[in-house]
Design a protein around this motif. Structure first.
Motif, PDB file in Angstrom:
ATOM      1  N   ASP A  92      22.882   3.328 -10.120  1.00  0.00           N
ATOM      2  CA  ASP A  92      23.242   2.518 -11.286  1.00  0.00           C
ATOM      3  C   ASP A  92      23.886   1.205 -10.860  1.00  0.00           C
ATOM      4  O   ASP A  92      23.588   0.138 -11.405  1.00  0.00           O
ATOM      5  N   TRP A  93      24.785   1.284  -9.862  1.00  0.00           N
ATOM      6  CA  TRP A  93      25.464   0.084  -9.381  1.00  0.00           C
ATOM      7  C   TRP A  93      24.453  -0.893  -8.790  1.00  0.00           C
ATOM      8  O   TRP A  93      24.502  -2.090  -9.087  1.00  0.00           O
ATOM      9  N   THR A  94      23.550  -0.388  -7.952  1.00  0.00           N
ATOM     10  CA  THR A  94      22.584  -1.301  -7.317  1.00  0.00           C
ATOM     11  C   THR A  94      21.680  -1.951  -8.362  1.00  0.00           C
ATOM     12  O   THR A  94      21.389  -3.136  -8.260  1.00  0.00           O
ATOM     13  N   LEU A  95      21.270  -1.182  -9.358  1.00  0.00           N
ATOM     14  CA  LEU A  95      20.407  -1.751 -10.399  1.00  0.00           C
ATOM     15  C   LEU A  95      21.157  -2.783 -11.235  1.00  0.00           C
ATOM     16  O   LEU A  95      20.637  -3.860 -11.518  1.00  0.00           O
ATOM     17  N   LYS A  96      22.407  -2.478 -11.587  1.00  0.00           N
ATOM     18  CA  LYS A  96      23.221  -3.397 -12.386  1.00  0.00           C
ATOM     19  C   LYS A  96      23.490  -4.702 -11.644  1.00  0.00           C
ATOM     20  O   LYS A  96      23.534  -5.772 -12.243  1.00  0.00           O
ATOM     21  N   HIS A  97      23.685  -4.629 -10.323  1.00  0.00           N
ATOM     22  CA  HIS A  97      24.043  -5.815  -9.546  1.00  0.00           C
ATOM     23  C   HIS A  97      22.845  -6.534  -8.935  1.00  0.00           C
ATOM     24  O   HIS A  97      23.020  -7.605  -8.348  1.00  0.00           O
ATOM     25  N   LEU A  98      21.666  -5.978  -9.053  1.00  0.00           N
ATOM     26  CA  LEU A  98      20.476  -6.625  -8.489  1.00  0.00           C
ATOM     27  C   LEU A  98      20.251  -8.037  -9.044  1.00  0.00           C
ATOM     28  O   LEU A  98      19.956  -8.953  -8.266  1.00  0.00           O
ATOM     29  N   PRO A  99      20.401  -8.267 -10.347  1.00  0.00           N
ATOM     30  CA  PRO A  99      20.236  -9.649 -10.828  1.00  0.00           C
ATOM     31  C   PRO A  99      21.221 -10.619 -10.185  1.00  0.00           C
ATOM     32  O   PRO A  99      20.839 -11.737  -9.812  1.00  0.00           O
ATOM     33  N   ASP A 100      22.494 -10.203 -10.025  1.00  0.00           N
ATOM     34  CA  ASP A 100      23.495 -11.078  -9.402  1.00  0.00           C
ATOM     35  C   ASP A 100      23.138 -11.380  -7.946  1.00  0.00           C
ATOM     36  O   ASP A 100      23.230 -12.531  -7.507  1.00  0.00           O
ATOM     37  N   VAL A 101      22.755 -10.344  -7.203  1.00  0.00           N
ATOM     38  CA  VAL A 101      22.376 -10.542  -5.799  1.00  0.00           C
ATOM     39  C   VAL A 101      21.182 -11.494  -5.718  1.00  0.00           C
ATOM     40  O   VAL A 101      21.163 -12.424  -4.903  1.00  0.00           O
ATOM     41  N   THR A 102      20.210 -11.293  -6.585  1.00  0.00           N
ATOM     42  CA  THR A 102      19.009 -12.142  -6.595  1.00  0.00           C
ATOM     43  C   THR A 102      19.382 -13.585  -6.903  1.00  0.00           C
ATOM     44  O   THR A 102      18.932 -14.512  -6.216  1.00  0.00           O
ATOM     45  N   GLN A 103      20.206 -13.788  -7.930  1.00  0.00           N
ATOM     46  CA  GLN A 103      20.573 -15.155  -8.304  1.00  0.00           C
ATOM     47  C   GLN A 103      21.448 -15.812  -7.241  1.00  0.00           C
ATOM     48  O   GLN A 103      21.269 -17.000  -6.945  1.00  0.00           O
ATOM     49  N   GLN A 104      22.377 -15.042  -6.647  1.00  0.00           N
ATOM     50  CA  GLN A 104      23.186 -15.603  -5.556  1.00  0.00           C
ATOM     51  C   GLN A 104      22.286 -16.047  -4.408  1.00  0.00           C
ATOM     52  O   GLN A 104      22.495 -17.120  -3.827  1.00  0.00           O
ATOM     53  N   PHE A 105      21.312 -15.212  -4.073  1.00  0.00           N
ATOM     54  CA  PHE A 105      20.386 -15.563  -3.004  1.00  0.00           C
ATOM     55  C   PHE A 105      19.646 -16.852  -3.341  1.00  0.00           C
ATOM     56  O   PHE A 105      19.530 -17.754  -2.499  1.00  0.00           O
ATOM     57  N   LEU A 106      19.121 -16.953  -4.556  1.00  0.00           N
ATOM     58  CA  LEU A 106      18.347 -18.141  -4.939  1.00  0.00           C
ATOM     59  C   LEU A 106      19.215 -19.397  -4.912  1.00  0.00           C
ATOM     60  O   LEU A 106      18.767 -20.448  -4.437  1.00  0.00           O
ATOM     61  N   ILE A 107      20.434 -19.298  -5.389  1.00  0.00           N
ATOM     62  CA  ILE A 107      21.348 -20.449  -5.358  1.00  0.00           C
ATOM     63  C   ILE A 107      21.627 -20.853  -3.916  1.00  0.00           C
ATOM     64  O   ILE A 107      21.562 -22.029  -3.557  1.00  0.00           O
ATOM     65  N   ARG A 108      21.935 -19.873  -3.072  1.00  0.00           N
ATOM     66  CA  ARG A 108      22.233 -20.163  -1.664  1.00  0.00           C
ATOM     67  C   ARG A 108      21.005 -20.749  -0.965  1.00  0.00           C
ATOM     68  O   ARG A 108      21.122 -21.656  -0.149  1.00  0.00           O
ATOM     69  N   SER A 109      19.819 -20.215  -1.281  1.00  0.00           N
ATOM     70  CA  SER A 109      18.614 -20.691  -0.587  1.00  0.00           C
ATOM     71  C   SER A 109      18.241 -22.110  -0.997  1.00  0.00           C
ATOM     72  O   SER A 109      17.569 -22.816  -0.245  1.00  0.00           O
ATOM     73  N   GLU A 110      18.684 -22.548  -2.166  1.00  0.00           N
ATOM     74  CA  GLU A 110      18.396 -23.915  -2.634  1.00  0.00           C
ATOM     75  C   GLU A 110      19.461 -24.918  -2.205  1.00  0.00           C
ATOM     76  O   GLU A 110      19.298 -26.113  -2.421  1.00  0.00           O
ATOM     77  N   THR A 111      20.554 -24.436  -1.621  1.00  0.00           N
ATOM     78  CA  THR A 111      21.652 -25.312  -1.233  1.00  0.00           C
ATOM     79  C   THR A 111      21.489 -25.703   0.230  1.00  0.00           C
ATOM     80  O   THR A 111      21.507 -24.844   1.115  1.00  0.00           O
ATOM     81  N   PRO A 112      21.326 -27.014   0.496  1.00  0.00           N
ATOM     82  CA  PRO A 112      21.156 -27.448   1.893  1.00  0.00           C
ATOM     83  C   PRO A 112      22.342 -27.043   2.773  1.00  0.00           C
ATOM     84  O   PRO A 112      23.486 -27.134   2.356  1.00  0.00           O
ATOM     85  N   GLY A 113      22.023 -26.537   3.946  1.00  0.00           N
ATOM     86  CA  GLY A 113      23.044 -26.183   4.921  1.00  0.00           C
ATOM     87  C   GLY A 113      23.740 -24.855   4.656  1.00  0.00           C
ATOM     88  O   GLY A 113      24.681 -24.513   5.364  1.00  0.00           O
ATOM     89  N   VAL A 114      23.282 -24.108   3.669  1.00  0.00           N
ATOM     90  CA  VAL A 114      23.902 -22.821   3.350  1.00  0.00           C
ATOM     91  C   VAL A 114      22.920 -21.705   3.685  1.00  0.00           C
ATOM     92  O   VAL A 114      21.753 -21.759   3.318  1.00  0.00           O
ATOM     93  N   GLU A 115      23.411 -20.701   4.399  1.00  0.00           N
ATOM     94  CA  GLU A 115      22.554 -19.577   4.730  1.00  0.00           C
ATOM     95  C   GLU A 115      22.501 -18.608   3.558  1.00  0.00           C
ATOM     96  O   GLU A 115      23.528 -18.202   3.037  1.00  0.00           O
ATOM     97  N   ALA A 116      21.294 -18.249   3.146  1.00  0.00           N
ATOM     98  CA  ALA A 116      21.124 -17.334   2.019  1.00  0.00           C
ATOM     99  C   ALA A 116      20.842 -15.913   2.497  1.00  0.00           C
ATOM    100  O   ALA A 116      21.131 -14.951   1.812  1.00  0.00           O
ATOM    101  N   LYS A 117      20.258 -15.809   3.682  1.00  0.00           N
ATOM    102  CA  LYS A 117      19.706 -14.545   4.180  1.00  0.00           C
ATOM    103  C   LYS A 117      20.679 -13.391   4.136  1.00  0.00           C
ATOM    104  O   LYS A 117      20.355 -12.305   3.705  1.00  0.00           O
ATOM    105  N   LYS A 118      21.897 -13.581   4.667  1.00  0.00           N
ATOM    106  CA  LYS A 118      22.817 -12.459   4.775  1.00  0.00           C
ATOM    107  C   LYS A 118      24.041 -12.705   3.927  1.00  0.00           C
ATOM    108  O   LYS A 118      24.984 -12.068   3.938  1.00  0.00           O
TER     109      LYS A 118
END
Length: 169
Positions: free
Chosen positions: A143-169
């Protein structure tokens, strides 16, 4: 022909191997997470639960006086599955790892649901209680992983679009 008890014990041994595999996968995931503190913390909490689950599952095996030397090593059954989930080093590994983690939790829920039914069939109320407790922890993690999957996904996308910021880990 195997008896219900023999099938049950075979599945309990599989569950023990599954928990060992889960611990390994979760440790690898947690070790690689740097920029997702909530996810890392929840994984670390579930590692502790997983270790406790191993002890509980082993207690069922021990109650049936099954010699540890004759217990087959079933870790290989899940190793390919675990490698697919735990060994990701792709650019989007945090998102794929979160998805895979949810899949694995649901696999564990199904496994323990089956073990509960088998324990009921052989009138082993102690194992029913143990596997019910473990299943509740797996449900909470799924339940926790499913509830937080949108946040993890959006954090990743924001980080991946930000120059000089690592999104991977």
């Amino acid at each position: 022909m195997m008896s219900s008890e023999e099938h049950f014990l075979d599945w309990v041994r599989d569950a023990h191997a599954m928990e060992k595999q889960a611990e390994s996968m979760l440790e690898k995931m947690a070790a690689r997470l740097e920029h997702y503190p909530d996810l890392k913390l929840r994984i670390e909490q579930h590692i502790e639960e997983t270790r406790e689950q191993q002890v509980l599952v082993q207690s069922v095996i021990d109650r049936y006086d099954t010699s540890r030397s004759v217990i087959k090593d079933t870790a290989g059954k899940l190793s390919a599955f675990g490698q697919a989930m735990g060994g990701m080093m792709t650019e989007d590994e945090v998102v794929k790892g979160a998805i895979s983690g949810n899949v694995f939790e649901n696999f564990e829920i199904a496994s323990y649901t089956s073990l509960i039914a088998a324990a009921e069939k052989i009138n082993d109320s102690e194992s029913v209680a143990i596997f019910t407790r473990i299943r509740e922890q797996e449900i909470a993690m799924a339940d926790w992983t499913l509830k937080h999957l949108p946040d993890v996904t959006q954090q990743f996308l924001i980080r991946s679009e930000t120059p000089g910021v690592e999104a991977k880990k």
